[in-house]
Design a protein around this motif. Structure first.
Motif, mmCIF file in Angstrom:
data_model
loop_
_atom_site.group_PDB
_atom_site.id
_atom_site.type_symbol
_atom_site.label_atom_id
_atom_site.label_comp_id
_atom_site.label_asym_id
_atom_site.label_seq_id
_atom_site.Cartn_x
_atom_site.Cartn_y
_atom_site.Cartn_z
ATOM 1 N N ILE A 217 -10.447 -10.630 8.445
ATOM 2 C CA ILE A 217 -9.866 -10.054 7.232
ATOM 3 C C ILE A 217 -9.448 -11.118 6.219
ATOM 4 O O ILE A 217 -8.864 -10.795 5.181
ATOM 5 N N TYR A 218 -9.754 -12.372 6.507
ATOM 6 C CA TYR A 218 -9.499 -13.457 5.556
ATOM 7 C C TYR A 218 -10.803 -13.727 4.802
ATOM 8 O O TYR A 218 -11.718 -14.377 5.303
ATOM 9 N N PHE A 219 -10.900 -13.195 3.578
ATOM 10 C CA PHE A 219 -12.110 -13.364 2.763
ATOM 11 C C PHE A 219 -11.822 -12.837 1.360
ATOM 12 O O PHE A 219 -10.862 -12.105 1.123
ATOM 13 N N GLY A 220 -12.662 -13.188 0.425
ATOM 14 C CA GLY A 220 -12.661 -12.560 -0.888
ATOM 15 C C GLY A 220 -11.452 -12.833 -1.758
ATOM 16 O O GLY A 220 -10.757 -13.836 -1.613
ATOM 17 N N ALA A 221 -11.208 -11.892 -2.652
ATOM 18 C CA ALA A 221 -10.158 -12.044 -3.664
ATOM 19 C C ALA A 221 -9.394 -10.745 -3.827
ATOM 20 O O ALA A 221 -9.864 -9.658 -3.445
ATOM 21 N N SER A 222 -8.225 -10.838 -4.420
ATOM 22 C CA SER A 222 -7.432 -9.644 -4.716
ATOM 23 C C SER A 222 -8.007 -8.929 -5.933
ATOM 24 O O SER A 222 -8.729 -9.513 -6.753
ATOM 25 N N LEU A 223 -7.663 -7.663 -6.067
ATOM 26 C CA LEU A 223 -8.123 -6.884 -7.219
ATOM 27 C C LEU A 223 -7.615 -7.500 -8.523
ATOM 28 O O LEU A 223 -8.354 -7.592 -9.509
ATOM 29 N N LYS A 224 -6.364 -7.951 -8.541
ATOM 30 C CA LYS A 224 -5.794 -8.520 -9.763
ATOM 31 C C LYS A 224 -6.532 -9.788 -10.179
ATOM 32 O O LYS A 224 -6.779 -10.010 -11.375
ATOM 33 N N ALA A 225 -6.924 -10.608 -9.211
ATOM 34 C CA ALA A 225 -7.685 -11.821 -9.528
ATOM 35 C C ALA A 225 -9.014 -11.459 -10.185
ATOM 36 O O ALA A 225 -9.429 -12.089 -11.166
ATOM 37 N N LEU A 226 -9.674 -10.434 -9.666
ATOM 38 C CA LEU A 226 -10.958 -10.011 -10.227
ATOM 39 C C LEU A 226 -10.773 -9.387 -11.610
ATOM 40 O O LEU A 226 -11.628 -9.569 -12.495
ATOM 41 N N CYS A 227 -9.665 -8.671 -11.815
ATOM 42 C CA CYS A 227 -9.396 -8.093 -13.137
ATOM 43 C C CYS A 227 -9.172 -9.180 -14.180
ATOM 44 O O CYS A 227 -9.647 -9.080 -15.321
ATOM 45 N N LEU A 228 -8.462 -10.231 -13.802
ATOM 46 C CA LEU A 228 -8.234 -11.351 -14.722
ATOM 47 C C LEU A 228 -9.550 -12.064 -15.037
ATOM 48 O O LEU A 228 -9.802 -12.432 -16.188
ATOM 49 N N LEU A 229 -10.379 -12.243 -14.018
ATOM 50 C CA LEU A 229 -11.680 -12.869 -14.237
ATOM 51 C C LEU A 229 -12.561 -11.976 -15.114
ATOM 52 O O LEU A 229 -13.258 -12.468 -16.025
ATOM 53 N N GLY A 230 -12.527 -10.676 -14.853
ATOM 54 C CA GLY A 230 -13.299 -9.752 -15.664
ATOM 55 C C GLY A 230 -12.903 -9.816 -17.127
ATOM 56 O O GLY A 230 -13.766 -9.864 -18.020
ATOM 57 N N LYS A 231 -11.612 -9.845 -17.398
ATOM 58 C CA LYS A 231 -11.132 -9.940 -18.780
ATOM 59 C C LYS A 231 -11.610 -11.227 -19.435
ATOM 60 O O LYS A 231 -12.030 -11.235 -20.599
ATOM 61 N N GLU A 232 -11.584 -12.311 -18.668
ATOM 62 C CA GLU A 232 -12.049 -13.611 -19.166
ATOM 63 C C GLU A 232 -13.535 -13.572 -19.520
ATOM 64 O O GLU A 232 -13.985 -14.219 -20.483
ATOM 65 N N LYS A 233 -14.301 -12.781 -18.779
ATOM 66 C CA LYS A 233 -15.741 -12.697 -18.994
ATOM 67 C C LYS A 233 -16.139 -11.548 -19.929
ATOM 68 O O LYS A 233 -17.327 -11.307 -20.162
ATOM 69 N N GLY A 234 -15.149 -10.804 -20.428
ATOM 70 C CA GLY A 234 -15.438 -9.746 -21.390
ATOM 71 C C GLY A 234 -15.647 -8.375 -20.783
ATOM 72 O O GLY A 234 -16.399 -7.553 -21.326
ATOM 73 N N TYR A 235 -14.947 -8.075 -19.665
ATOM 74 C CA TYR A 235 -15.110 -6.797 -18.972
ATOM 75 C C TYR A 235 -13.782 -6.061 -18.836
ATOM 76 O O TYR A 235 -12.727 -6.684 -18.689
ATOM 77 N N ASP A 236 -13.882 -4.732 -18.861
ATOM 78 C CA ASP A 236 -12.724 -3.873 -18.639
ATOM 79 C C ASP A 236 -12.793 -3.281 -17.231
ATOM 80 O O ASP A 236 -13.852 -2.811 -16.804
ATOM 81 N N PHE A 237 -11.681 -3.278 -16.555
ATOM 82 C CA PHE A 237 -11.577 -2.668 -15.230
ATOM 83 C C PHE A 237 -11.368 -1.177 -15.399
ATOM 84 O O PHE A 237 -10.464 -0.738 -16.106
ATOM 85 N N ILE A 238 -12.223 -0.353 -14.734
ATOM 86 C CA ILE A 238 -12.144 1.100 -14.920
ATOM 87 C C ILE A 238 -11.848 1.855 -13.623
ATOM 88 O O ILE A 238 -11.745 3.085 -13.643
ATOM 89 N N GLY A 239 -11.712 1.139 -12.502
ATOM 90 C CA GLY A 239 -11.328 1.839 -11.282
ATOM 91 C C GLY A 239 -12.010 1.326 -10.037
ATOM 92 O O GLY A 239 -12.881 0.451 -10.089
ATOM 93 N N CYS A 240 -11.600 1.884 -8.899
ATOM 94 C CA CYS A 240 -12.143 1.526 -7.590
ATOM 95 C C CYS A 240 -12.691 2.767 -6.906
ATOM 96 O O CYS A 240 -12.369 3.892 -7.281
ATOM 97 N N CYS A 241 -13.504 2.558 -5.890
ATOM 98 C CA CYS A 241 -13.954 3.692 -5.082
ATOM 99 C C CYS A 241 -12.833 4.084 -4.118
ATOM 100 O O CYS A 241 -11.927 3.301 -3.849
ATOM 101 N N SER A 242 -12.906 5.284 -3.577
ATOM 102 C CA SER A 242 -11.800 5.826 -2.791
ATOM 103 C C SER A 242 -11.615 5.123 -1.456
ATOM 104 O O SER A 242 -10.588 5.284 -0.807
ATOM 105 N N SER A 243 -12.602 4.341 -1.019
ATOM 106 C CA SER A 243 -12.505 3.639 0.260
ATOM 107 C C SER A 243 -11.668 2.374 0.168
ATOM 108 O O SER A 243 -11.278 1.797 1.184
ATOM 109 N N GLY A 244 -11.383 1.906 -1.065
ATOM 110 C CA GLY A 244 -10.633 0.666 -1.221
ATOM 111 C C GLY A 244 -11.469 -0.566 -0.969
ATOM 112 O O GLY A 244 -10.977 -1.562 -0.434
ATOM 113 N N VAL A 245 -12.748 -0.522 -1.356
ATOM 114 C CA VAL A 245 -13.662 -1.643 -1.122
ATOM 115 C C VAL A 245 -14.152 -2.259 -2.420
ATOM 116 O O VAL A 245 -14.041 -3.471 -2.625
#
Length: 306
Positions: A217-245
Motif C-alpha cells: 500500500i506504499y505507492f503513488g500520490a495523494s489526490l491533493k497532490a494530483l489536483c495541484l499538479l493538474g492545476k499546474e498543467k492546466g486541468y480541472d479536477f471533476i471527480g473520482c470513481c466510486s471505488s476510490g481508485v
C-alpha cells in the motif's frame, strides 16, 4: 474480463487437439463477451443525456476494473474532442482496462504500454489488436523515456484521453509528459493518503510496488497532490470513481460549464477494498481506515507537493 481469460485458455487447448464441443464452448464464450459489450452500450444510452448528474451516476463497467467505462462514455460524448485518440499505460494484457470499451464502442485509435512482454504478446495475438487501430508497446515507463515513447509511436499534440495506472511513479510520469496534450486525464491516486495532504512517493526509476514494502500500500500520490499538479498543467479536477481508485481531470479550455470543478476534499472517495499483504505476502483483511493508519505510521519517505 474473466470471459476473455477463459477464451484464451480454451484457445490454447484447441492448438493441441480439435474437439467439436470445445469449438462450441469457444463460440458461446465469444458471444458472452459480445453480450457484455452490448450491455455496456445499453447502460450508456440510459445516462448520456443527463448532464445534471455527477460522475458517479454515470458509472458502468464493461472492461474497466470499476465504473470507469461509464464515466469515460459520458465524458467523450459531452466534451468536445476532435482527435479521438488515447494512450493508456499499465494495461497488463488489456483484459481489464480503461480504454478497451472506448476502442470497441467508439472506434478510437490508441496506444497501450506495459512492461510485461508476455502481456504485450497476448494483446498482439488477440483479435481486438487486428480489428482496431491499436498499438501495443512493451516498455518500462520512466520520466526520462515517456515522451520519446509517445513521439516515436506517433502520438503528439492534442489527444482525447490519457490513462495512467502504474502503481508507483504516477505523479512523476504525468508531470514529465509534455509531447501530448490530452483533453481527459484519468490517473490513479492512493486514497490512504487522505484528501488533506499533498504527498507522493519520491521518484525512483525502477520503483516496484511489491518490493517497496510488503504491505503493497506504499505507492503513488495523494489526490491533493494530483489536483495541484493538474492545476499546474492546466486541468480541472471533476471527480473520482466510486471505488476510490481513479481521479478524472478535464483540460480547462475544454471543460463544459456543467462539469463542476471540485476541490480534493469535495471529490475525494475513500476506497472500500483491501489490498494489504502481511510479511509472508498473504492477503490480510484490513478495513480502509486500518490501511490508512498503517500507511501513515510507516517510516517511509514521502515528498510534500506545493
Amino acid at each position: 474480463m474473466i470471459i476473455r481469460k477463459y477464451i484464451e485458455f480454451f484457445k490454447s487447448l484447441r492448438k493441441k487437439f480439435f474437439n467439436p464441443l470445445l469449438e462450441q464452448f469457444l463460440l458461446i464464450l465469444n458471444k458472452l463477451e459480445a453480450i457484455q459489450e452490448s450491455l455496456g452500450r445499453i447502460e450508456f444510452r440510459q445516462t448520456r443525456d443527463d448532464n445534471s448528474l455527477g460522475l458517479l451516476s454515470h458509472e458502468f463497467r464493461v472492461f474497466s476494473q470499476w465504473g470507469e467505462d461509464g464515466i469515460i462514455q459520458y465524458l467523450v460524448n459531452t466534451v468536445e474532442i476532435n482527435h479521438k485518440t488515447f494512450v493508456e499505460f499499465g494495461v497488463e494484457d488489456y483484459t481489464e482496462c480503461n480504454t478497451k470499451f472506448l476502442l470497441i464502442n467508439n472506434n478510437w485509435t490508441g496506444l497501450v504500454i506495459d512492461s510485461d512482454s508476455d502481456c504485450i504478446e497476448r494483446i498482439k495475438k488477440n483479435k481486438i489488436y487486428w480489428s482496431y487501430n491499436l498499438k501495443a508497446i512493451e516498455a518500462f515507463v520512466t520520466q526520462d523515456n515517456i515522451n520519446s515513447i509517445l513521439q516515436t509511436n506517433g502520438f503528439k499534440g492534442d489527444i482525447g484521453l490519457l490513462s495512467i495506472d502504474i502503481d508507483g511513479n504516477d505523479y512523476w510520469i504525468w508531470k514529465a509528459i509534455t509531447v501530448i496534450n490530452p483533453i481527459i486525464v484519468i490517473i490513479e491516486y492512493n486514497y490512504r493518503f487522505d484528501s488533506s495532504i499533498a504527498v507522493t512517493i519520491p521518484y525512483h526509476e525502477n520503483f516496484d510496488r511489491q518490493k517497496a514494502h510488503h504491505s503493497m500500500i506504499y505507492f503513488g500520490a495523494s489526490l491533493k497532490a494530483l489536483c495541484l499538479l493538474g492545476k499546474e498543467k492546466g486541468y480541472d479536477f471533476i471527480g473520482c470513481c466510486s471505488s476510490g481508485v481513479n481521479a478524472f481531470f478535464i483540460r480547462q479550455d475544454k471543460r463544459p460549464n456543467y462539469l463542476k470543478i471540485l476541490t480534493p476534499e469535495e471529490g475525494y472517495v475513500m476506497g472500500k477494498f483491501c489490498e494489504f499483504r502481511d510479511e509472508q505476502g498473504s492477503l490480510k483483511k484490513m478495513t480502509p481506515h486500518q490501511e490508512k493508519e498503517f500507511l501513515q505510521n510507516l517510516d517511509l519517505p514521502l515528498i510534500q507537493v506545493n
